[in-house]
Design an enzyme around this catalytic site. Sequence first.
Site, mmCIF file in Angstrom:
data_model
loop_
_atom_site.group_PDB
_atom_site.id
_atom_site.type_symbol
_atom_site.label_atom_id
_atom_site.label_comp_id
_atom_site.label_asym_id
_atom_site.label_seq_id
_atom_site.Cartn_x
_atom_site.Cartn_y
_atom_site.Cartn_z
ATOM 1 N N GLU A 85 39.159 55.256 40.821
ATOM 2 C CA GLU A 85 40.469 56.077 41.346
ATOM 3 C C GLU A 85 39.853 57.510 41.935
ATOM 4 O O GLU A 85 39.722 58.553 41.049
ATOM 5 C CB GLU A 85 41.201 56.392 40.254
ATOM 6 C CG GLU A 85 42.243 55.057 39.997
ATOM 7 C CD GLU A 85 43.698 55.587 39.819
ATOM 8 O OE1 GLU A 85 44.331 54.802 40.470
ATOM 9 O OE2 GLU A 85 44.170 56.615 39.287
ATOM 10 N N HIS A 123 43.747 58.665 33.174
ATOM 11 C CA HIS A 123 44.093 58.711 34.391
ATOM 12 C C HIS A 123 43.887 60.306 34.906
ATOM 13 O O HIS A 123 43.979 61.321 34.208
ATOM 14 C CB HIS A 123 45.596 58.754 34.524
ATOM 15 C CG HIS A 123 46.051 58.658 36.111
ATOM 16 N ND1 HIS A 123 46.140 59.645 36.942
ATOM 17 C CD2 HIS A 123 46.426 57.438 36.812
ATOM 18 C CE1 HIS A 123 46.588 59.352 38.070
ATOM 19 N NE2 HIS A 123 46.632 58.135 38.086
ATOM 20 N N GLY A 159 47.987 59.380 45.698
ATOM 21 C CA GLY A 159 49.181 59.936 46.144
ATOM 22 C C GLY A 159 49.170 60.567 47.614
ATOM 23 O O GLY A 159 49.856 61.332 47.862
HETATM 24 C C1 PEP Z 1 47.717 56.231 40.713
HETATM 25 O O1 PEP Z 1 48.068 57.549 40.487
HETATM 26 O O2 PEP Z 1 46.893 55.704 39.929
HETATM 27 C C2 PEP Z 1 47.647 55.962 42.274
HETATM 28 C C3 PEP Z 1 46.775 54.811 42.416
HETATM 29 O O3 PEP Z 1 48.609 56.576 42.930
HETATM 30 P P1 PEP Z 1 48.850 56.376 44.587
HETATM 31 O O4 PEP Z 1 48.892 54.726 44.773
HETATM 32 O O5 PEP Z 1 50.255 56.852 44.931
HETATM 33 O O6 PEP Z 1 47.866 56.721 45.303
#
Ligand code: PEP
Length: 230
Positions: free
Chosen positions: A154, A95, A160
Amino acid sequence: MKYVVGNWKSNQNLTESLVWLDGIAAIKPKFSSNTTTILCLPFTDIAPFNHKLSDINLPIITGAQNVSHLPPGKHTGEITANMLSELVSFCIVGHSERRRDFGETSKMVADKVQLLLENAITPIVCLDLPYLDEQIKELFSRDVDVSRCFFVYEPVSAIGTGSPIDPVSANHVANQIGFLIDNQAPILYGGSVSSDNVASFVDQSRIDGVLVGTDSLEPMLFAGIINSIA
Ligand code: PEP
């Protein structure tokens, strides 16, 4: 098959995690046979959460959010893949928050992937554009069987923030990942997914599901995402 993966990050103590479970049981989301729901918990919640989950018989599979890059041995405080193997079926690795806050590298992430696979846990490998090629090359250089992994695009700008990226652009990168791994594994999108926008992501041709941070913390919001896909 579509996948919804929740990531609680460093939230929810044990009591709170069991209250969450009561909450989702009371809401009764439409768990459908074409959607797999996975929830990645803090280490301290996993065992009691699993017990309660089997008592109330909800179709949620548990995962961890991290694992040691080292095998069992003299590594004070580390949680190994071997320890997790009795508790979870999935584990998030790489992550961007771990790269940013704990200096994790693509080599460390590949170490974790190998240890997870040796312990029959499916790695959920997080990727963003700056290290996407490097990370996948590192896996191939070790002969990792990528068909036993999940991958998640991601984009850090969307995590976030409440501002997801455009689903078509997400699909474009998912296709890029798919090309690199010979389309052998599921590819998810993560970043500000909510019940309002989830359909626009999972309807894309190469997006098999979503990774959800913020909106996995509230049973009502998480149930909303499950229901939107169903
Ligand atoms: C994450 O941190 O993997 C994520 C997707 O967070 P959020 O949904 O809050 O953007």
